[in-house]
Motif scaffolding. Structure first.
Motif, PDB file in Angstrom:
ATOM      1  N   ALA A 121       0.827  -1.209   0.000  1.00 35.00           N
ATOM      2  CA  ALA A 121       0.000   0.000   0.000  1.00 35.00           C
ATOM      3  C   ALA A 121       0.860   1.257   0.000  1.00 35.00           C
ATOM      4  O   ALA A 121       0.518   2.255  -0.645  1.00 35.00           O
ATOM      5  N   TYR A 124       2.556   1.680  -3.569  1.00 30.92           N
ATOM      6  CA  TYR A 124       1.609   2.048  -4.630  1.00 30.92           C
ATOM      7  C   TYR A 124       0.513   2.926  -4.031  1.00 30.92           C
ATOM      8  O   TYR A 124      -0.670   2.585  -4.059  1.00 30.92           O
ATOM      9  N   LYS A 125       0.919   4.051  -3.467  1.00 29.01           N
ATOM     10  CA  LYS A 125      -0.033   4.921  -2.782  1.00 29.01           C
ATOM     11  C   LYS A 125      -1.038   5.501  -3.777  1.00 29.01           C
ATOM     12  O   LYS A 125      -0.710   5.773  -4.938  1.00 29.01           O
ATOM     13  N   ARG A 126      -2.260   5.687  -3.245  1.00 24.21           N
ATOM     14  CA  ARG A 126      -3.381   6.208  -4.024  1.00 24.21           C
ATOM     15  C   ARG A 126      -3.691   5.365  -5.256  1.00 24.21           C
ATOM     16  O   ARG A 126      -4.177   5.873  -6.262  1.00 24.21           O
ATOM     17  N   SER A 127      -3.389   4.081  -5.169  1.00 30.15           N
ATOM     18  CA  SER A 127      -3.749   3.150  -6.244  1.00 30.15           C
ATOM     19  C   SER A 127      -4.873   2.239  -5.726  1.00 30.15           C
ATOM     20  O   SER A 127      -5.304   2.339  -4.567  1.00 30.15           O
ATOM     21  N   ALA A 128      -5.340   1.359  -6.582  1.00 25.74           N
ATOM     22  CA  ALA A 128      -6.385   0.422  -6.165  1.00 25.74           C
ATOM     23  C   ALA A 128      -5.883  -0.475  -5.042  1.00 25.74           C
ATOM     24  O   ALA A 128      -6.634  -0.813  -4.114  1.00 25.74           O
ATOM     25  N   THR A 129      -4.593  -0.858  -5.104  1.00 23.96           N
ATOM     26  CA  THR A 129      -4.017  -1.682  -4.035  1.00 23.96           C
ATOM     27  C   THR A 129      -4.038  -0.938  -2.708  1.00 23.96           C
ATOM     28  O   THR A 129      -4.394  -1.501  -1.656  1.00 23.96           O
ATOM     29  N   ASP A 130      -3.649   0.329  -2.729  1.00 21.69           N
ATOM     30  CA  ASP A 130      -3.637   1.137  -1.509  1.00 21.69           C
ATOM     31  C   ASP A 130      -5.035   1.242  -0.913  1.00 21.69           C
ATOM     32  O   ASP A 130      -5.238   1.035   0.289  1.00 21.69           O
ATOM     33  N   TYR A 131      -6.019   1.573  -1.759  1.00 23.28           N
ATOM     34  CA  TYR A 131      -7.380   1.730  -1.249  1.00 23.28           C
ATOM     35  C   TYR A 131      -7.948   0.395  -0.746  1.00 23.28           C
ATOM     36  O   TYR A 131      -8.679   0.358   0.260  1.00 23.28           O
ATOM     37  N   ARG A 225       2.199   0.801   6.503  1.00 21.85           N
ATOM     38  CA  ARG A 225       1.951   1.712   5.383  1.00 21.85           C
ATOM     39  C   ARG A 225       2.360   3.142   5.729  1.00 21.85           C
ATOM     40  O   ARG A 225       3.108   3.782   4.976  1.00 21.85           O
ATOM     41  N   ARG A 229       5.711   5.035   4.231  1.00 20.48           N
ATOM     42  CA  ARG A 229       5.519   6.241   3.415  1.00 20.48           C
ATOM     43  C   ARG A 229       6.381   7.387   3.913  1.00 20.48           C
ATOM     44  O   ARG A 229       6.916   8.167   3.125  1.00 20.48           O
TER      45      ARG A 229
END
Length: 343
Positions: A121, A124-131, A225, A229
C-alpha cells in the motif's frame, strides 16, 4: 540507556504492586465475609474458621493483610480454587501455554500478512491496491470479534465441515505433556500417530488464530503503510532512486528495515489487545487457556481464581510492554538521542 532501563524496571515494580492491590481488594469488596472469598468454609467448625482467619491475618489491619498477601504471592501461594480445590497457581501454569500458543500464532499471522500488505500500500499509494488495503484494514479493525468468530464457525465448521468447532485436540489423540505447548509436545512425542495429531492440532488452531489475528493484522498493515511512506520521503531513499535502484530494491535494502522499528514498538502495546481478544476467543472456541479459566471463574464467583488470572494477565501485559520498550529503544538510535535530550 542504563538509567532508562532502570526507570522502566521501577515502573514495572510499582505497577505490579498496584495490580496486586487491586487483586487484594477483591477479597474485601465482595459481598459477605472476606474469609468466604478465600476458602470454602462450608462444614467447617469454629476452631477451623478461627485458624483460617489467623492464617490469612484477617483480624489485622488492611495494610498488614496486604503485606502478607504480597508475601504469599512471591512464595507461590496464590490460593486454592473455591470450585474444585486446585491450587490456582498450578492451574494458571497449566493453562498459560495454551494462551501463549494462541497469541504467538495470531501475532505471527499478523506479521506475515500485515507487513507485506502495508508495504504494498505504501509503495503504490493512491492506487487500487492502496485503497483495498486501507478498506480491508478498516473492516478488520472495526469488525466485532464475537460476530466474526461465529461467522467462521457457521461457514467452516457447520456448513463445510472443514474445521473443528472447539477444543485444542481431538480426544482420540493422547499426547504426554512436557512443555505445555501442544505443538511442541506433539513434535517431541514418540507416539506413532504424531503426524495425524499435528494436523488435528493445527486444524483446531486455525479459526481461533484467524479471529484473534484480525485486529493486529489491520493495525500492522496500517502502521507499516504510514511508517514506510514517511521513510520513502527521506533523502537517502531519493538518492538511492537517483542511482537507478528499483523501488523494490530500495524498500528491501533501506525502507522496510527503518520503517519496522516504530511498528515493532507499537506491537508491544498490542499484547493487551491480544489478551483481551484471547479471553473472548477462548470462551467461544472452548480453548483451554487462562482466558477461558477466567470466564468460568467469574461465572462461579471463584475469587482466588479471579485474583490469580487478573494478576497474571495484567503483569504479563506490563512486562511485555516494558521489555518491548527497552528493546526497541536500544535498537532505535534516534529515540535514544531524544531520551538523552530530555531534561
Amino acid at each position: 540507556m542504563l538509567s532508562y532501563t532502570l526507570r522502566r524496571i521501577n515502573l514495572f515494580i510499582i505497577t505490579f504492586v498496584l495490580l496486586a492491590l487491586v487483586a487484594f481488594s477483591l477479597t474485601h469488596l465482595g459481598p459477605g465475609d472476606a474469609l468466604s472469598h478465600l476458602v470454602n468454609t462450608d462444614g467447617l467448625g469454629p476452631g477451623q474458621i478461627a485458624a483460617l482467619r489467623a492464617h490469612y491475618h484477617l483480624d489485622d489491619s488492611l495494610v498488614v493483610q496486604f503485606g502478607y498477601y504480597l508475601e504469599r504471592i512471591f512464595s507461590g501461594d496464590w490460593g486454592y480454587s473455591l470450585s474444585n480445590g486446585e491450587a490456582v497457581l498450578g492451574v494458571l501454569m497449566r493453562t498459560l501455554p495454551a494462551t501463549l500458543e494462541l497469541i504467538f500464532s495470531a501475532m505471527l499471522v499478523a506479521l506475515v500478512i500485515g507487513i507485506p500488505t502495508g508495504a504494498f500500500a505504501a509503495m503504490y499509494k493512491r492506487s487500487a491496491t492502496d485503497y483495498a488495503v486501507q478498506g480491508l484494514a478498516m473492516v478488520g479493525y472495526s469488525i466485532p470479534i464475537y460476530w466474526w468468530a461465529l461467522l467462521l464457525v457457521l461457514v467452516f465448521s457447520l456448513k463445510l465441515g472443514w474445521l473443528p468447532v472447539s477444543g485444542r485436540l481431538s480426544l482420540v489423540y493422547e499426547i504426554p505433556p512436557k512443555t505445555g505447548f501442544l505443538l511442541v509436545d506433539i513434535w517431541l512425542s514418540k507416539v506413532p500417530y504424531r503426524l495425524e495429531a499435528m494436523r488435528d492440532a493445527l486444524a483446531h488452531l486455525v479459526m481461533p488464530t484467524l479471529v484473534l489475528a484480525t485486529v493486529p493484522t489491520a493495525v500492522v498493515a496500517r502502521l507499516t503503510r504510514s511508517s514506510l511512506r514517511e521513510v520513502l520521503k527521506k533523502n537517502y531513499i531519493r538518492a538511492a532512486r537517483a542511482r537507478g535502484w528499483s523501488m523494490w530494491k530500495v524498500v528491501r535494502r533501506h525502507g522496510l528495515h527503518n520503517a519496522l522499528v516504530p511498528v515493532g514498538r507499537i506491537l508491544g502495546l498490542q499484547i493487551a489487545a491480544l489478551l483481551s481478544g484471547a479471553i473472548i476467543t477462548e470462551s467461544i472456541f472452548n480453548w483451554p487457556g487462562v482466558g477461558n479459566y477466567l470466564i468460568n471463574s467469574i461465572y462461579s464467583r471463584d475469587f482466588p481464581a479471579i485474583q490469580g488470572c487478573l494478576l497474571l494477565l495484567s503483569s504479563f501485559v506490563i512486562l511485555v510492554s516494558v521489555l518491548t520498550d527497552i528493546i526497541f529503544t536500544a535498537l532505535d538510535p534516534l529515540h535514544r538521542k531524544r531520551l538523552h535530550a530530555e531534561p
